[in-house]
Write a protein that holds these residues in place. Structure first.
Motif, PDB file in Angstrom:
ATOM      1  N   TYR A 188       1.286  -6.435  10.995  1.00 38.94           N
ATOM      2  CA  TYR A 188       1.078  -5.039  11.404  1.00 38.94           C
ATOM      3  C   TYR A 188       1.761  -4.087  10.431  1.00 38.94           C
ATOM      4  CZ  TYR A 188      -0.923  -7.117  15.446  1.00 38.94           C
ATOM      5  OH  TYR A 188      -1.759  -7.856  16.248  1.00 38.94           O
TER       6      TYR A 188
ATOM      7  N   SER B  43       8.389  -3.542  15.149  1.00 38.84           N
ATOM      8  CA  SER B  43       9.641  -3.056  15.732  1.00 38.84           C
ATOM      9  C   SER B  43       9.354  -2.210  16.970  1.00 38.84           C
ATOM     10  CB  SER B  43      10.441  -2.253  14.698  1.00 38.84           C
ATOM     11  OG  SER B  43       9.653  -1.166  14.282  1.00 38.84           O
ATOM     12  N   ASN B  44       8.077  -1.934  17.246  1.00 38.68           N
ATOM     13  CA  ASN B  44       7.696  -1.120  18.399  1.00 38.68           C
ATOM     14  C   ASN B  44       7.465  -2.028  19.618  1.00 38.68           C
ATOM     15  OD1 ASN B  44       6.042   0.382  20.266  1.00 38.68           O
ATOM     16  ND2 ASN B  44       5.688   1.858  18.617  1.00 38.68           N
TER      17      ASN B  44
ATOM     18  N   THR C  47       0.266  -1.031   7.201  1.00 38.12           N
ATOM     19  CA  THR C  47      -0.680   0.078   7.049  1.00 38.12           C
ATOM     20  C   THR C  47      -1.969  -0.247   7.801  1.00 38.12           C
ATOM     21  OG1 THR C  47       0.220   0.283   4.835  1.00 38.12           O
ATOM     22  CG2 THR C  47      -1.790   1.514   5.306  1.00 38.12           C
TER      23      THR C  47
ATOM     24  N   ALA D 276       7.942   7.485  12.371  1.00 41.85           N
ATOM     25  CA  ALA D 276       6.983   6.525  12.948  1.00 41.85           C
ATOM     26  C   ALA D 276       7.532   5.962  14.266  1.00 41.85           C
ATOM     27  CB  ALA D 276       6.715   5.407  11.945  1.00 41.85           C
ATOM     28  N   ALA D 277       8.846   5.718  14.313  1.00 39.46           N
ATOM     29  CA  ALA D 277       9.444   5.118  15.511  1.00 39.46           C
ATOM     30  C   ALA D 277       9.330   6.030  16.735  1.00 39.46           C
ATOM     31  CB  ALA D 277      10.904   4.785  15.237  1.00 39.46           C
TER      32      ALA D 277
ATOM     33  N   GLY E  46      -0.990   0.982  11.258  1.00 33.80           N
ATOM     34  CA  GLY E  46       0.218   1.764  10.951  1.00 33.80           C
ATOM     35  C   GLY E  46      -0.136   3.089  10.288  1.00 33.80           C
TER      36      GLY E  46
ATOM     37  N   VAL F  92      -0.422   5.869  12.670  1.00 38.21           N
ATOM     38  CA  VAL F  92       0.881   6.419  13.075  1.00 38.21           C
ATOM     39  C   VAL F  92       1.369   7.396  11.988  1.00 38.21           C
ATOM     40  CG1 VAL F  92       3.277   5.832  13.667  1.00 38.21           C
ATOM     41  CG2 VAL F  92       1.397   4.337  14.421  1.00 38.21           C
TER      42      VAL F  92
ATOM     43  N   THR G  81       0.821  -1.210   0.000  1.00 37.36           N
ATOM     44  CA  THR G  81       0.000   0.000   0.000  1.00 37.36           C
ATOM     45  C   THR G  81       0.855   1.260   0.000  1.00 37.36           C
ATOM     46  OG1 THR G  81      -1.589  -1.218   1.348  1.00 37.36           O
ATOM     47  CG2 THR G  81      -1.913   1.157   1.171  1.00 37.36           C
ATOM     48  N   THR G  82       1.946   1.255   0.774  1.00 37.66           N
ATOM     49  CA  THR G  82       2.751   2.478   0.832  1.00 37.66           C
ATOM     50  C   THR G  82       4.001   2.412  -0.035  1.00 37.66           C
ATOM     51  OG1 THR G  82       3.602   1.582   2.903  1.00 37.66           O
ATOM     52  CG2 THR G  82       2.079   3.412   3.084  1.00 37.66           C
TER      53      THR G  82
ATOM     54  N   GLY H 227       5.898  -3.929   9.719  1.00 43.84           N
ATOM     55  CA  GLY H 227       6.670  -2.752  10.144  1.00 43.84           C
ATOM     56  C   GLY H 227       6.440  -2.326  11.586  1.00 43.84           C
TER      57      GLY H 227
ATOM     58  N   ARG I  75       8.533  -3.217  -2.944  1.00 40.11           N
ATOM     59  CA  ARG I  75       9.892  -3.649  -2.625  1.00 40.11           C
ATOM     60  C   ARG I  75      10.208  -4.953  -3.343  1.00 40.11           C
ATOM     61  NH1 ARG I  75       8.860  -3.940   3.699  1.00 40.11           N
ATOM     62  NH2 ARG I  75       6.853  -3.250   3.041  1.00 40.11           N
TER      63      ARG I  75
HETATM   64  N1  LIG Z   1       8.290   1.901  15.290  1.00 43.10           N
HETATM   65  C1  LIG Z   1       7.062   1.993  14.810  1.00 43.10           C
HETATM   66  N2  LIG Z   1       5.989   2.171  15.630  1.00 43.10           N
HETATM   67  C2  LIG Z   1       4.728   2.217  15.148  1.00 43.10           C
HETATM   68  N3  LIG Z   1       4.433   2.117  13.841  1.00 43.10           N
HETATM   69  C3  LIG Z   1       5.439   1.942  12.976  1.00 43.10           C
HETATM   70  C4  LIG Z   1       6.802   1.862  13.405  1.00 43.10           C
HETATM   71  N4  LIG Z   1       7.583   1.681  12.307  1.00 43.10           N
HETATM   72  C5  LIG Z   1       6.744   1.631  11.239  1.00 43.10           C
HETATM   73  N5  LIG Z   1       5.459   1.800  11.638  1.00 43.10           N
HETATM   74  C6  LIG Z   1       4.259   1.797  10.780  1.00 43.10           C
HETATM   75  O1  LIG Z   1       4.288   0.580  10.033  1.00 43.10           O
HETATM   76  C7  LIG Z   1       3.831   0.806   8.694  1.00 43.10           C
HETATM   77  C8  LIG Z   1       4.850   0.253   7.711  1.00 43.10           C
HETATM   78  O2  LIG Z   1       4.910  -1.135   7.848  1.00 43.10           O
HETATM   79  P1  LIG Z   1       5.005  -2.060   6.554  1.00 43.10           P
HETATM   80  O3  LIG Z   1       4.962  -3.463   7.056  1.00 43.10           O
HETATM   81  O4  LIG Z   1       6.175  -1.621   5.757  1.00 43.10           O
HETATM   82  O5  LIG Z   1       3.648  -1.625   5.857  1.00 43.10           O
HETATM   83  P2  LIG Z   1       2.966  -1.931   4.432  1.00 43.10           P
HETATM   84  O6  LIG Z   1       3.440  -3.288   3.997  1.00 43.10           O
HETATM   85  O7  LIG Z   1       1.508  -1.882   4.747  1.00 43.10           O
HETATM   86  O8  LIG Z   1       3.368  -0.827   3.497  1.00 43.10           O
HETATM   87  C9  LIG Z   1       3.624   2.296   8.532  1.00 43.10           C
HETATM   88  O9  LIG Z   1       2.233   2.548   8.519  1.00 43.10           O
HETATM   89  C10 LIG Z   1       4.274   2.925   9.762  1.00 43.10           C
HETATM   90  O10 LIG Z   1       3.526   4.027  10.231  1.00 43.10           O
END
Ligand SMILES: Nc1ncnc2c1ncn2[C@@H]1O[C@H](COP(=O)(O)OP(=O)(O)O)[C@@H](O)[C@H]1O
Ligand SMILES: O=P(O)(O)OC[C@H](O)CO
Length: 508
Positions: free
Chosen positions: A269, A419-420, A271, A331-332, A315, A318, A16-17, A416, A20
């Motif tokens: 976890y 990692s929190n 978007t 985001a972190a 996500g 955030v 979505t974002t 993503g 890769r």
């Molecule tokens: N440390 C963090 N704490 C909270 N949210 C986070 C953190 N790092 C990344 N994110 C959130 O995780 C999402 C990215 O995760 P990812 O698995 O790459 O998403 P996607 O596959 O949906 O594009 C973003 O929405 C971002 O805001």
């Protein structure tokens, strides 16, 4: 260059974002990664679009980037697998290869009124029975219908045979395999199961459902298994490599987490957040607001089904705090901000930006922050933002237990947001079960790579894949039950307050 010796499997994740590409070795280890974000287009409240041409350009760039970083050539890559954001819909002209409109993203709510009308005229139950899905703006079929009804002259062009429909897997595969010069127009059963046009029992397009949705079946791709050779890459650094898997990203994560046995589940976890439980060869009808979907189908083997709890906004909340509110720079940073206070200060944030998905399916809901007083600071809001993800997961685990009868022993997580650490501890506290994260957190790409590798004999069977799964971190519940129950009640009160905001007039 990594120390891994080839051969390798490449996976493309069109998310979505970002898009890769990751190169994996035979042990399922990451050899190289390249990634690029694309623009999020918000033309009106509730509308979300992507430029499919930008996405295809980015896919080509990240493939070239990952192959360059791995210092390998197409000859070292035995297959490429595709995984993708699901439901996002693009229609394009097969002669020019150009999209007829921006892609309508899964979060887009513009088909609310249409879904209500279909519910009145055709009936909710009919769609759920045949497709496993509730009528909601989330799914691809209503999005295709909206484009056919609203892009001038499009229905006529579709009837003349010039238009193709696809979710992002179809779009990427068609372009990879030659586009207007002979590209193959296919999708896999997992992606097709998110269109609301495929019959979950026959795994074929359902002509009656398509007719009631007013989507001509001629524009739809051929439905294939999730792991077989669909065609070969026509041009670029991977020219000649077999395109050998396609799975919606959440099903790919289920596969990458090696949830091959009935009852095994994972939660991703990103978007949004999506929990899937493998239900084997059983199509389980949900009575608790979950979706019934296809988990995966390997070549000629029987399909494996899944129950899914889909959460639209986790996500992305955030991201909203960062980009729209400016409360954090990265985001972190939300973790540091949230840790500067002891608790949520009484605030609960229900991020119903796209209505509420599972287990409610209420498109009339919109976001609310409840429990505000003068005491509340942005740090409390940061905590409420993280808690929203954990409470929404709790609602899904409750529904999974009701529908499947399986008590959650542990929650396998990835994506993503994992990692929190504060979020992962909160999650364990709220669902009252251990939360476990594997070594390779990129389970989505890994799942697509595994499926492609199985299709070309790179890995012999799923047992060989299980051996690659290793635990990296685990969180266990620490919250007293009485506190959890009290706070859960508050969350549920806040959810009630988000409902009924959009009335029929707003929706149309
Ligand atoms: N440390 C963090 N704490 C909270 N949210 C986070 C953190 N790092 C990344 N994110 C959130 O995780 C999402 C990215 O995760 P990812 O698995 O790459 O998403 P996607 O596959 O949906 O594009 C973003 O929405 C971002 O805001
Ligand atoms: O791209 P992601 O990771 O946000 O996943 C989106 C889902 O596939 C939507 O159903």
């Amino acid at each position: 260059m990594s120390h891994s010796t080839g051969p390798f499997i490449a996976a493309i994740d069109q998310g979505t974002t970002s898009s890769r590409c990751i190169v994996f070795d035979r042990d399922g280890r990451i050899v190289a990664v390249d990634q690029k974000e694309h623009e999020q287009i918000f033309p009106k409240p509730g509308w979300v679009e992507h430029d499919a041409t930008e996405i295809w350009t980015n896919v080509q760039e990240v493939v070239a980037g990952a192959i360059a970083k791995a210092e390998i050539t197409a000859a070292d890559v035995k297959a490429v697998g595709i995984t993708n954001q699901r439901e996002t819909t693009v229609l394009w002209d097969k002669n020019t290869g150009l999209p007829v409109h921006n892609a309508l993203v899964w979060q887009d709510t513009r088909t609310d009124a249409l879904c209500k009308e279909l519910g009145r005229n055709v009936g909710q139950d009919r769609f759920r029975r045949e497709t496993g899905l509730p009528l909601a703006s989330y799914f691809a079929g209503p999005k295709a219908r909206w484009l056919l009804d609203n892009v001038e002259g499009l229905r006529e062009r579709a009837e003349a045979g010039d238009i193709l429909f696809g979710t992002m897997d179809s779009w990427v595969i068609w372009n990879l395999t030659g586009g207007a010069q002979g590209g193959v127009h296919v999708t896999d059963v997992t992606n097709a199961s998110r269109t609301m046009l495929m019959n979950l029992h026959t795994l074929e397009w359902d002509p009656k459902i398509a007719e009631s949705m007013e989507v001509p079946t001629d524009i739809l791709p051929e439905i294939k298994s999730s792991a077989e050779v669909y065609g070969h890459v026509k041009e670029g650094v991977l020219a000649g490599v077999p395109v050998a898997s396609a799975l919606g990203d959440q099903q790919a994560a289920l596969f990458g987490q090696t949830c091959f046995a009935e009852g095994e589940a994972k939660s991703t976890y990103g978007t949004g957040t999506f929990m899937l439980m493998n239900t084997g060869d059983k199509v389980i009808n949900s009575y608790s607001g979950l979706l019934t979907t296809v988990g995966y189908k390997i070549g000629d083997q029987k399909p494996v089904y899944a129950l899914e709890g889909s959460i639209a906004v986790t996500g992305s909340l955030v991201q909203w705090m960062r980009d729209q509110m400016g409360m954090i720079k990265t985001a972190a940073e939300i973790e540091t901000l949230a840790l500067s206070v002891e608790d949520n200060g009484g605030a609960y944030f229900v991020p119903a930006f796209s209505g509420l998905f599972a287990p409610y399916w209420r498109s009339d809901a919109r976001g609310v922050i409840a429990g505000l007083t003068r005491y509340v600071t942005k740090a409390h809001i940061a905590r409420a933002v993280l808690e929203a993800t954990a409470w929404q997961t709790r609602e899904i685990t409750d529904a999974m237990t009701k529908d499947s009868g399986v008590e959650l022993a542990a929650l396998k997580v990835d994506g993503g947001m994992t990692s929190n650490n504060l979020l992962m501890q909160t999650l364990s506290d709220f669902v009252d079960a251990p939360v476990v994260r594997p070594m390779v957190a990129e389970t989505t790409c890994l799942g697509a790579a595994y499926a492609a590798g199985l299709a070309v004999g790179f890995w012999p069977d799923t047992d060989a894949l299980r051996a690659n799964w290793r635990r990296a971190a685990e969180w266990t519940p620490r919250m007293p039950a009485e506190q959890r129950d009290r706070e859960y009640k508050n969350w549920l009160k806040a959810v009630e307050r988000s409902m009924g905001w959009i009335d029929d007039e707003d929706a149309s």
